[in-house]
Design an enzyme around this catalytic site. Structure first.
Site, PDB file in Angstrom:
ATOM      1  N   GLU A  58       0.803  -1.183   0.102  1.00  0.00           N
ATOM      2  CA  GLU A  58      -0.027  -0.114  -0.114  1.00  0.00           C
ATOM      3  C   GLU A  58       1.055   1.043  -0.162  1.00  0.00           C
ATOM      4  O   GLU A  58       1.446   1.516  -1.008  1.00  0.00           O
ATOM      5  CB  GLU A  58      -0.835  -0.176   1.131  1.00  0.00           C
ATOM      6  CG  GLU A  58      -2.010  -1.137   1.172  1.00  0.00           C
ATOM      7  CD  GLU A  58      -3.097  -1.101   2.111  1.00  0.00           C
ATOM      8  OE1 GLU A  58      -3.424  -0.011   2.563  1.00  0.00           O
ATOM      9  OE2 GLU A  58      -3.341  -2.107   2.891  1.00  0.00           O
ATOM     10  N   ARG A 168      -1.398  -7.999   6.541  1.00  0.00           N
ATOM     11  CA  ARG A 168      -2.611  -8.885   6.430  1.00  0.00           C
ATOM     12  C   ARG A 168      -3.263  -8.975   8.013  1.00  0.00           C
ATOM     13  O   ARG A 168      -2.859  -9.286   8.913  1.00  0.00           O
ATOM     14  CB  ARG A 168      -2.086 -10.273   5.976  1.00  0.00           C
ATOM     15  CG  ARG A 168      -3.343 -10.963   5.672  1.00  0.00           C
ATOM     16  CD  ARG A 168      -3.120 -12.179   5.150  1.00  0.00           C
ATOM     17  NE  ARG A 168      -4.205 -12.821   4.375  1.00  0.00           N
ATOM     18  CZ  ARG A 168      -4.136 -14.041   3.441  1.00  0.00           C
ATOM     19  NH1 ARG A 168      -2.759 -14.557   3.291  1.00  0.00           N
ATOM     20  NH2 ARG A 168      -4.922 -14.676   2.929  1.00  0.00           N
ATOM     21  N   PHE A 170      -4.034  -6.157   9.566  1.00  0.00           N
ATOM     22  CA  PHE A 170      -3.964  -4.678   9.753  1.00  0.00           C
ATOM     23  C   PHE A 170      -4.510  -4.294  11.117  1.00  0.00           C
ATOM     24  O   PHE A 170      -5.588  -3.455  11.152  1.00  0.00           O
ATOM     25  CB  PHE A 170      -4.682  -3.922   8.838  1.00  0.00           C
ATOM     26  CG  PHE A 170      -4.313  -2.476   8.505  1.00  0.00           C
ATOM     27  CD1 PHE A 170      -3.225  -2.023   8.923  1.00  0.00           C
ATOM     28  CD2 PHE A 170      -5.223  -1.496   7.971  1.00  0.00           C
ATOM     29  CE1 PHE A 170      -2.914  -0.615   9.075  1.00  0.00           C
ATOM     30  CE2 PHE A 170      -4.893  -0.029   7.776  1.00  0.00           C
ATOM     31  CZ  PHE A 170      -3.699   0.303   8.384  1.00  0.00           C
ATOM     32  N   GLU A 521      -8.663 -11.767   5.135  1.00  0.00           N
ATOM     33  CA  GLU A 521      -7.683 -11.790   6.475  1.00  0.00           C
ATOM     34  C   GLU A 521      -8.346 -12.476   7.510  1.00  0.00           C
ATOM     35  O   GLU A 521      -7.642 -13.061   8.459  1.00  0.00           O
ATOM     36  CB  GLU A 521      -7.738 -10.189   6.898  1.00  0.00           C
ATOM     37  CG  GLU A 521      -7.037  -9.433   5.747  1.00  0.00           C
ATOM     38  CD  GLU A 521      -6.904  -8.034   6.112  1.00  0.00           C
ATOM     39  OE1 GLU A 521      -5.937  -7.158   5.828  1.00  0.00           O
ATOM     40  OE2 GLU A 521      -8.179  -7.279   6.660  1.00  0.00           O
TER      41      GLU A 521
END
Length: 588
Positions: A58, A168, A170, A521
């Site tokens: 990202e 992953r 987050f 996730e």
């Protein structure tokens, strides 16, 4: 996994085309535009596919795109940037290290009634995505448990380390782990089975989360009961106890962990997506959407959705690369939410095409789709359609609210339960998973094969996070674990000997696309059951050691020792207590 990579090609009149391995095409476009001081319409970012992303591509991918773009602009020739593994690991942000402090209140039966927790997250040298990560930690500290009284706080710490980034989950693994650790502590204090403590506090349909969102379509009890039955949990607990009685240096543990993972962005502006669909005269379709394909099967699901709406074979549809020139203002591909967002946009575009074609279809019901497309073109009917999807404005977190009213912060919740049996060698610290049972509620799956694969892959990634992936730094803070020789990711021998994955049947999710749920996730969180199974095996080894040294009158300790992820061989060996090594030495 593919390292940070970008390829920039200069064009005329200040144009620049950048082929980037990024989860956030628009973020890269805006960063390059700002750096070069040009408007966004002069910069095109194209993403064909990613060789793995998991959040590390990202914000952390933008510098590679910007470097290639700057060099291409200055040299007026194509420039490619591709980091080698060691430099990539040293410069790319990592999952946020965190420290948690807590106080917990509970009854004598094990019911958790109050939990106060403060998380300190290491952001590194720059804020970057740490605020969002902290919000995710805070909003998922409750995990699958309805705790009546909570006080959750998140604090961001600035340190002299590279800026940490999304990874992953987050924030979900960090927020969830401490709560699960509390469950284990309470169980040890009360001399009760941990699964008893967990089951007692599970969310029920209609409960309210700490941020006042109603829990809808909750299947936690159903998942729990089904996996307890299919995994033979109670019988295997006895088998594990018997195994531990019969073996001195090898011990086993069995753990069950539930998960309630919030899906959707709490920033309302991110809950949108666009798509572009072209229908050609030969009856084939070219599909473009704003999501990044990184192995999660997003393109496949979008083709399925388009084929279903247009009523044509899958082979007639081709998905081209994501491009800011085709679909502008894309949203970063993250959070297990892209099938919902991009799928909604694809549905909208295909329905627009159907609406234009429906008069011809009614007049000529026997025409093939190819004939339909050809005659539509001859009659001047537009065969190109844009689609747009937006989650209602009522979904999201308004930070100005006082928190007293019920609200929908996230679109929905994905639920799951995992059972893991671990085997530990007390002499060496080696461990392996004897059997893993995972049961996920993904609603009405768009593609069961993809969702099962995502569940397996996510669990294995979580297993690495819980057991092997240890970051080591030198005295100056430099990363020394920069490659596969020193940084140990799960390998083929780490795959559980008996790996069983199932999707809950007859489950609905009216909040999701075609009643489906995001699955990328949430299964990663179930790997925490592996850590706690290891912890129980180590507890059995420590108890056995004490019995050898202090006699059979020894009772289990009322508190757990501090064993934190990753549970590497070294940590497990030390946790099994020094007496083990002493006894081994005496035996030789």
């Amino acid at each position: 996994m593919e390292t940070q990579t970008a390829y920039a090609v200069p064009g005329e009149d200040g144009e620049l085309c950048v082929y980037s391995s990024t989860q956030d095409a628009t973020g890269a476009q805006e960063a390059i535009s700002n750096m070069l001081d040009v408007s966004n319409n002069r910069v095109t970012v194209i993403v064909k596919r990613l060789g793995g992303g998991f959040g590390g591509k990202e914000s952390s991918s933008i510098w590679a795109s910007a470097t290639a773009a700057l060099c291409a602009k200055l040299l007026n020739r194509p420039v490619r940037v591709a980091m080698d593994r060691e430099d990539d690991m040293a410069s790319t942000g990592k999952r946020h290290p965190n420290l948690a402090q807590y106080k917990v209140g509970f009854t004598s039966t094990g019911k958790i009634v109050a939990l106060k927790m403060t998380h300190f997250l290491d952001a590194g040298c720059d804020l970057t995505d740490s605020f969002v990560c902290t919000m995710k930690v805070i909003s998922n500290m409750d995990t699958a448990y309805n705790i009546p009284h909570v006080d959750f706080t998140g604090k961001i710490c600035k340190t002299n380390q590279p800026a940490n980034c999304p990874m992953r989950g987050f924030g979900l693994p960090e927020g969830m782990f401490v709560t699960e650790y509390v469950m284990e502590k309470v169980a040890a204090y009360l001399h009760l089975p941990p699964h008893h403590i967990r089951h007692m506090s599970l969310y029920k349909e209609g409960d309210l989360t700490p941020y006042r969102q109603r829990v809808r379509y909750c299947t936690l009890d159903r998942l729990w009961d089904e996996i307890m039955r299919t995994s033979q949990f109670e019988a295997r607990l006895k088998d594990v106890a018997k195994f531990n009685e019969e073996h001195v240096w090898r011990k086993r543990g069995l753990s069950i962990v539930p998960v309630k993972a919030a899906v959707g962005y709490f920033q309302s502006s991110m809950n949108q997506a666009g798509a572009l669909v072209h229908l050609y005269k030969d009856g084939t379709v070219l599909l473009t959407h704003g999501g990044s394909e990184m192995g999660q099967g997003l393109h496949t699901k979008m083709i399925q959705i388009a084929a279903s709406i247009l009523q044509i074979p899958l082979e007639s549809i081709y998905t081209t690369e994501t491009s800011t020139a085709r679909v502008p203002n894309t949203i970063t591909s993250a959070g297990s939410f892209q099938s919902d967002l991009q799928g909604g946009a694809v549905v909208d575009a295909c329905q627009r095409l159907n609406d234009r074609l429906s008069p011809l279809r009614e007049q000529h019901p026997l025409w093939s789709f190819k004939e339909l497309a050809k005659h539509a073109h001859e009659q001047g009917i537009s065969l190109s359609a844009t689609g747009f999807f937006k989650v209602p404005d009522s979904v999201g977190w308004d930070f100005k609210e006082d928190g007293k009213e019920e609200r929908q912060v996230f679109k929905y919740f994905t639920y799951g339960v995992g059972v893991v049996e671990a085997d530990v060698d007390a002499l060496t610290g080696e461990q392996h998973m004897v059997r893993v049972d995972l049961l996920m509620d993904v609603g009405r799956s768009l593609n069961p094969a993809l969702d099962v694969g995502q569940t397996e892959g996510a669990f294995m990634m979580g297993l690495g996070y819980m057991t092997t992936e240890q970051l080591v730094k030198d005295t100056k803070g430099g990363l020394t674990t920069r490659g596969p020789y020193t940084y140990k990711i799960p390998a083929i021998r780490d795959v559980p000997l008996d790996f069983r994955v199932a999707l809950l049947q007859k489950s609905d999710n009216p909040e999701g696309i075609y009643n489906a749920k995001g699955v990328g996730e949430p299964p990663l969180l179930l790997a925490q059951a592996a850590f706690f199974a290891i912890q129980q095996a180590v507890a059995a080894a420590r108890l056995d050691t004490r019995r050898h040294t202090q006699g059979d009158a020894v009772v289990p300790s009322s508190s757990l020792w501090d064993l934190f992820p990753p549970a590497t061989c070294e940590k497990i060996h030390r946790a099994c207590a020094g007496e083990v090594a002493r006894l081994a030495k005496k035996a030789t």
